[in-house]
Motif scaffolding. Structure first.
Motif, PDB file in Angstrom:
ATOM      1  N   ILE A 170     -20.941  21.271 -21.227  1.00 25.70           N
ATOM      2  CA  ILE A 170     -20.332  22.584 -21.475  1.00 25.70           C
ATOM      3  C   ILE A 170     -20.881  23.607 -20.495  1.00 25.70           C
ATOM      4  O   ILE A 170     -22.093  23.741 -20.337  1.00 25.70           O
ATOM      5  N   VAL A 171     -19.965  24.322 -19.848  1.00 27.17           N
ATOM      6  CA  VAL A 171     -20.320  25.474 -19.031  1.00 27.17           C
ATOM      7  C   VAL A 171     -19.891  26.714 -19.795  1.00 27.17           C
ATOM      8  O   VAL A 171     -18.735  26.828 -20.220  1.00 27.17           O
ATOM      9  N   ARG A 172     -20.818  27.646 -19.988  1.00 24.70           N
ATOM     10  CA  ARG A 172     -20.560  28.829 -20.813  1.00 24.70           C
ATOM     11  C   ARG A 172     -20.559  30.081 -19.955  1.00 24.70           C
ATOM     12  O   ARG A 172     -21.397  30.242 -19.068  1.00 24.70           O
ATOM     13  N   LEU A 173     -19.609  30.989 -20.230  1.00 27.14           N
ATOM     14  CA  LEU A 173     -19.541  32.292 -19.576  1.00 27.14           C
ATOM     15  C   LEU A 173     -19.559  33.376 -20.634  1.00 27.14           C
ATOM     16  O   LEU A 173     -19.038  33.186 -21.742  1.00 27.14           O
ATOM     17  N   SER A 174     -20.143  34.527 -20.303  1.00 18.81           N
ATOM     18  CA  SER A 174     -20.130  35.678 -21.197  1.00 18.81           C
ATOM     19  C   SER A 174     -20.043  36.950 -20.375  1.00 18.81           C
ATOM     20  O   SER A 174     -20.789  37.135 -19.421  1.00 18.81           O
TER      21      SER A 174
ATOM     22  N   GLU B 168     -15.942  28.919 -22.949  1.00 25.51           N
ATOM     23  CA  GLU B 168     -16.666  27.654 -22.856  1.00 25.51           C
ATOM     24  C   GLU B 168     -15.742  26.589 -22.286  1.00 25.51           C
ATOM     25  O   GLU B 168     -14.617  26.401 -22.766  1.00 25.51           O
ATOM     26  N   ILE B 169     -16.207  25.922 -21.239  1.00 31.51           N
ATOM     27  CA  ILE B 169     -15.455  24.869 -20.565  1.00 31.51           C
ATOM     28  C   ILE B 169     -16.082  23.537 -20.930  1.00 31.51           C
ATOM     29  O   ILE B 169     -17.237  23.264 -20.593  1.00 31.51           O
ATOM     30  N   ASN B 170     -15.348  22.717 -21.671  1.00 33.50           N
ATOM     31  CA  ASN B 170     -15.816  21.398 -22.083  1.00 33.50           C
ATOM     32  C   ASN B 170     -15.313  20.360 -21.087  1.00 33.50           C
ATOM     33  O   ASN B 170     -14.111  20.054 -21.044  1.00 33.50           O
ATOM     34  N   CYS B 171     -16.224  19.853 -20.285  1.00 30.20           N
ATOM     35  CA  CYS B 171     -15.846  18.894 -19.253  1.00 30.20           C
ATOM     36  C   CYS B 171     -16.511  17.551 -19.524  1.00 30.20           C
ATOM     37  O   CYS B 171     -17.193  17.382 -20.543  1.00 30.20           O
ATOM     38  N   HIS B 172     -16.323  16.589 -18.615  1.00 33.16           N
ATOM     39  CA  HIS B 172     -17.018  15.321 -18.764  1.00 33.16           C
ATOM     40  C   HIS B 172     -18.512  15.540 -18.562  1.00 33.16           C
ATOM     41  O   HIS B 172     -18.915  16.322 -17.710  1.00 33.16           O
ATOM     42  N   GLY B 173     -19.308  14.847 -19.357  1.00 33.73           N
ATOM     43  CA  GLY B 173     -20.755  14.998 -19.239  1.00 33.73           C
ATOM     44  C   GLY B 173     -21.280  14.350 -17.969  1.00 33.73           C
ATOM     45  O   GLY B 173     -20.576  13.610 -17.277  1.00 33.73           O
ATOM     46  N   GLY B 174     -22.530  14.664 -17.660  1.00 33.22           N
ATOM     47  CA  GLY B 174     -23.125  14.154 -16.431  1.00 33.22           C
ATOM     48  C   GLY B 174     -23.494  15.299 -15.514  1.00 33.22           C
ATOM     49  O   GLY B 174     -22.993  16.418 -15.647  1.00 33.22           O
ATOM     50  N   ILE B 175     -24.363  15.013 -14.565  1.00 36.93           N
ATOM     51  CA  ILE B 175     -24.874  16.063 -13.698  1.00 36.93           C
ATOM     52  C   ILE B 175     -23.805  16.620 -12.778  1.00 36.93           C
ATOM     53  O   ILE B 175     -23.690  17.834 -12.596  1.00 36.93           O
ATOM     54  N   VAL B 176     -22.971  15.753 -12.200  1.00 35.77           N
ATOM     55  CA  VAL B 176     -22.022  16.188 -11.156  1.00 35.77           C
ATOM     56  C   VAL B 176     -20.892  17.063 -11.701  1.00 35.77           C
ATOM     57  O   VAL B 176     -20.637  18.150 -11.166  1.00 35.77           O
ATOM     58  N   PRO B 177     -20.171  16.660 -12.779  1.00 31.98           N
ATOM     59  CA  PRO B 177     -19.042  17.498 -13.242  1.00 31.98           C
ATOM     60  C   PRO B 177     -19.461  18.916 -13.641  1.00 31.98           C
ATOM     61  O   PRO B 177     -18.824  19.886 -13.216  1.00 31.98           O
ATOM     62  N   VAL B 178     -20.515  19.037 -14.450  1.00 39.81           N
ATOM     63  CA  VAL B 178     -20.913  20.381 -14.909  1.00 39.81           C
ATOM     64  C   VAL B 178     -21.432  21.232 -13.762  1.00 39.81           C
ATOM     65  O   VAL B 178     -21.196  22.437 -13.702  1.00 39.81           O
ATOM     66  N   ARG B 179     -22.129  20.600 -12.816  1.00 37.06           N
ATOM     67  CA  ARG B 179     -22.658  21.357 -11.683  1.00 37.06           C
ATOM     68  C   ARG B 179     -21.534  21.875 -10.798  1.00 37.06           C
ATOM     69  O   ARG B 179     -21.555  23.017 -10.331  1.00 37.06           O
TER      70      ARG B 179
ATOM     71  N   LEU C 254     -19.832  24.769 -12.630  1.00 33.70           N
ATOM     72  CA  LEU C 254     -20.685  25.946 -12.602  1.00 33.70           C
ATOM     73  C   LEU C 254     -20.632  26.615 -11.228  1.00 33.70           C
ATOM     74  O   LEU C 254     -20.516  27.849 -11.131  1.00 33.70           O
ATOM     75  N   GLN C 255     -20.736  25.828 -10.171  1.00 28.76           N
ATOM     76  CA  GLN C 255     -20.681  26.397  -8.820  1.00 28.76           C
ATOM     77  C   GLN C 255     -19.345  27.105  -8.568  1.00 28.76           C
ATOM     78  O   GLN C 255     -19.305  28.173  -7.952  1.00 28.76           O
ATOM     79  N   LEU C 256     -18.257  26.528  -9.083  1.00 28.62           N
ATOM     80  CA  LEU C 256     -16.933  27.135  -8.914  1.00 28.62           C
ATOM     81  C   LEU C 256     -16.841  28.457  -9.675  1.00 28.62           C
ATOM     82  O   LEU C 256     -16.294  29.449  -9.165  1.00 28.62           O
ATOM     83  N   VAL C 257     -17.395  28.479 -10.871  1.00 30.48           N
ATOM     84  CA  VAL C 257     -17.425  29.702 -11.687  1.00 30.48           C
ATOM     85  C   VAL C 257     -18.215  30.802 -10.971  1.00 30.48           C
ATOM     86  O   VAL C 257     -17.797  31.970 -10.923  1.00 30.48           O
ATOM     87  N   LEU C 258     -19.350  30.432 -10.398  1.00 32.39           N
ATOM     88  CA  LEU C 258     -20.199  31.406  -9.703  1.00 32.39           C
ATOM     89  C   LEU C 258     -19.515  31.949  -8.446  1.00 32.39           C
ATOM     90  O   LEU C 258     -19.658  33.130  -8.107  1.00 32.39           O
ATOM     91  N   ARG C 259     -18.757  31.105  -7.773  1.00 31.73           N
ATOM     92  CA  ARG C 259     -18.040  31.559  -6.556  1.00 31.73           C
ATOM     93  C   ARG C 259     -16.888  32.488  -6.895  1.00 31.73           C
ATOM     94  O   ARG C 259     -16.386  33.200  -6.022  1.00 31.73           O
ATOM     95  N   ASN C 260     -16.460  32.477  -8.154  1.00 32.91           N
ATOM     96  CA  ASN C 260     -15.281  33.261  -8.521  1.00 32.91           C
ATOM     97  C   ASN C 260     -15.618  34.465  -9.404  1.00 32.91           C
ATOM     98  O   ASN C 260     -14.761  34.935 -10.159  1.00 32.91           O
ATOM     99  N   GLY C 261     -16.848  34.944  -9.308  1.00 36.20           N
ATOM    100  CA  GLY C 261     -17.134  36.236  -9.927  1.00 36.20           C
ATOM    101  C   GLY C 261     -18.252  36.299 -10.934  1.00 36.20           C
ATOM    102  O   GLY C 261     -18.670  37.390 -11.328  1.00 36.20           O
ATOM    103  N   ALA C 262     -18.769  35.158 -11.381  1.00 40.05           N
ATOM    104  CA  ALA C 262     -19.881  35.171 -12.342  1.00 40.05           C
ATOM    105  C   ALA C 262     -21.208  35.091 -11.584  1.00 40.05           C
ATOM    106  O   ALA C 262     -21.246  34.754 -10.403  1.00 40.05           O
ATOM    107  N   ARG C 263     -22.279  35.425 -12.265  1.00 41.50           N
ATOM    108  CA  ARG C 263     -23.615  35.195 -11.716  1.00 41.50           C
ATOM    109  C   ARG C 263     -24.374  34.268 -12.647  1.00 41.50           C
ATOM    110  O   ARG C 263     -24.060  34.158 -13.832  1.00 41.50           O
ATOM    111  N   MET C 264     -25.392  33.632 -12.093  1.00 39.50           N
ATOM    112  CA  MET C 264     -26.186  32.687 -12.883  1.00 39.50           C
ATOM    113  C   MET C 264     -26.964  33.435 -13.964  1.00 39.50           C
ATOM    114  O   MET C 264     -27.615  34.446 -13.687  1.00 39.50           O
ATOM    115  N   ALA C 265     -26.871  32.945 -15.180  1.00 40.06           N
ATOM    116  CA  ALA C 265     -27.598  33.581 -16.289  1.00 40.06           C
ATOM    117  C   ALA C 265     -29.088  33.337 -16.143  1.00 40.06           C
ATOM    118  O   ALA C 265     -29.522  32.294 -15.648  1.00 40.06           O
TER     119      ALA C 265
END
Length: 459
Positions: free
Chosen positions: A19-23, A86-97, A100-111
């Motif tokens: 899960i990738v979470r945004l607020s 909340e974005i529910n994706c496939h588990g594992g290091i690569v999908p969530v990372r 997250l990187q895509l979310v950060l490039r499109n306007g969010a910052r790392m919590a």
């Protein structure tokens, strides 16, 4: 807090779901940029709080990242009291990372660590003690520690602190009126009334403090050291409590040469059990190191379980250990009672007065239930019952309560001396502020930052 934060909310590693979470205000806008729903053109067409199937796509390269389920939750009825995605994706290091990187490039910052919960606190959805209970809930080791943490998250401690603060505020109001308007036609507060109110406040604070030792044990575990000379059954006892063969058991003395540590739940109480090397004089270098380490752990223990061999008389080695135990919280186990009993229990009682002595046969499994009951009685101490709602499990809370207690005692002392109400008011106000530190009403920003810095990312 106009910026939008994002983090991975699930533990790292392989799993079924990540899960990738945004607020924040831009959560929905960011999601709309990268999410293509299976039906419809935009996530904005869907109602909040409804899982929506689709794909995460890089808006610049049009590359498919993952197949997901997303949910948008509209403020203020969310964890942070802000818009949350909340974005529910496939588990594992690569999908969530990648997401997250895509979310950060499109306007969010790392919590930052704990920033989601920090926002919940700053936005008034929970108080500081409830926020701290979140991490206690995550790190709970037993059902009881989970229940205590969940109770605090639900506000059990906050309610008790608020009730005490309400009594203080009422007392302060009477004092202030009598100080500021001495000539007005108002009811004059008497020193007897002040003493009665102060004593009640002191009793309520003292009751919470009485739960602090039990609360610490429920949260962190009872550091329990099993001690005795070699081959009396220490490792067998550890295996019996763990209900598995964790420590090596043989008839050869000195088998345990190092420290073995394990967590076990005894009727809801977490025990950090340490099986030590048997304490004796030895020329074996490795065993000698183990004996020295045993003595170190012995000094750190909350509880010592001293194991004796009931089938033989006391030895000099036993007596040397007994000398170490006189000022320590100790349970004495007379093991091997399935064999003819030679050990003189009256002698043990004289050498270790006021220590609980239990006859057991670890081999036959007798006496273990009595040991567990004794441990429970020692933890709760007869003062704090297992069913009570609130335990003080946090060192910061205990410190604030100690300071509040000292302040109200100072107020009681001023009342006894008949000092002017101004002196009483200062002490009562200090008590109020210290209690406010628990819920966050009177705590500084630096303390808040320090508390949330101990949280995990994504929470």
């Amino acid at each position: 807090m106009s910026d939008t934060i994002a983090a991975i909310a699930t533990a790292p590693g392989e799993a079924g779901i990540g899960i990738v979470r945004l607020s924040g205000e831009a959560s929905l806008e960011i999601l709309d940029k990268i999410f293509v729903p299976t039906k419809g053109n935009s996530i904005k067409e869907y109602k909040p709080r409804r899982l929506t199937h689709g794909k995460i796509v890089d808006p610049h390269t049009k590359k498919l990242i993952d197949e997901v389920l997303v949910v948008y939750m509209k403020a203020p009825y969310t964890y942070t009291a802000e818009d949350v995605v909340e974005i529910n994706c496939h588990g594992g290091i690569v999908p969530v990372r990648k997401i997250l990187q895509l979310v950060l490039r499109n306007g969010a910052r790392m919590a930052e660590r704990g920033e989601f919960t920090k926002r919940a606190f700053l936005n008034g959805r929970i108080d500081l003690s409830q926020a701290e209970a979140v991490m206690d809930l995550i790190s709970a080791k037993t059902d009881k520690s989970f229940d205590v943490a969940f109770g605090q998250l639900e506000g059990s401690l906050s309610k008790e602190v608020k009730a005490i603060r309400d009594n203080i505020l009422e007392m302060m109001a009477h004092i202030t009126v009598n100080i500021d308007f001495p000539d007005e036609d108002i009811e004059e507060i008497t020193y007897n009334e002040l003493m009665e109110s102060s004593n009640k406040i002191h009793e309520d604070i003292e009751r919470l403090l009485e739960s602090s030792n039990t609360g610490r044990i429920i949260k962190e575990g009872l550091h329990t050291v099993i001690i005795g000379k070699p081959n009396v059954g220490k490792s067998s006892l550890m295996n019996a409590l763990l209900k598995e063969s964790r420590a090596i058991v043989t008839e050869v003395p000195g088998t345990t040469r190092d420290i073995i540590e394990e967590f076990v739940s005894i009727r809801g109480i977490p025990l950090k059990i340490v099986d030590t090397a048997g304490i004796r004089e030895t020329e074996d270098i490795v065993e000698k190191i183990g004996v020295e380490r045993s003595k170190e752990f012995f000094n750190k223990g909350d509880l010592v379980i001293f194991v004796l061999n009931a089938s033989e008389a006391l030895t000099d080695e036993d007596r040397k250990i007994i000398e170490l135990l006189k000022d320590r919280p100790t349970i004495v186990l007379m093991n091997k009672t399935d064999l003819p009993v030679v050990l003189d229990i009256d002698e043990i009682k004289k050498l270790l007065p006021n220590k609980k002595i239990i006859k057991v046969s670890i081999l036959k499994g007798t006496g273990i239930d009595e040991l567990e009951e004794t441990i429970v009685e020692l933890v709760y101490g007869g003062k704090v019952k297992q069913g009570e709602a609130s335990f003080i499990t946090n060192v910061r809370h205990k410190d604030a309560l100690e300071k509040a207690k000292m302040s109200i005692l100072d107020a009681i002392d001023a009342i006894k001396q008949g000092l002017p109400l101004d002196f009483v008011e200062v002490d009562v106000k200090n008590c109020l502020e210290y209690l406010g530190e628990i819920t966050g009403e009177t705590v500084g920003e630096d303390v808040i930052d320090q508390i949330f810095a101990n949280f995990c990312l994504g929470k």
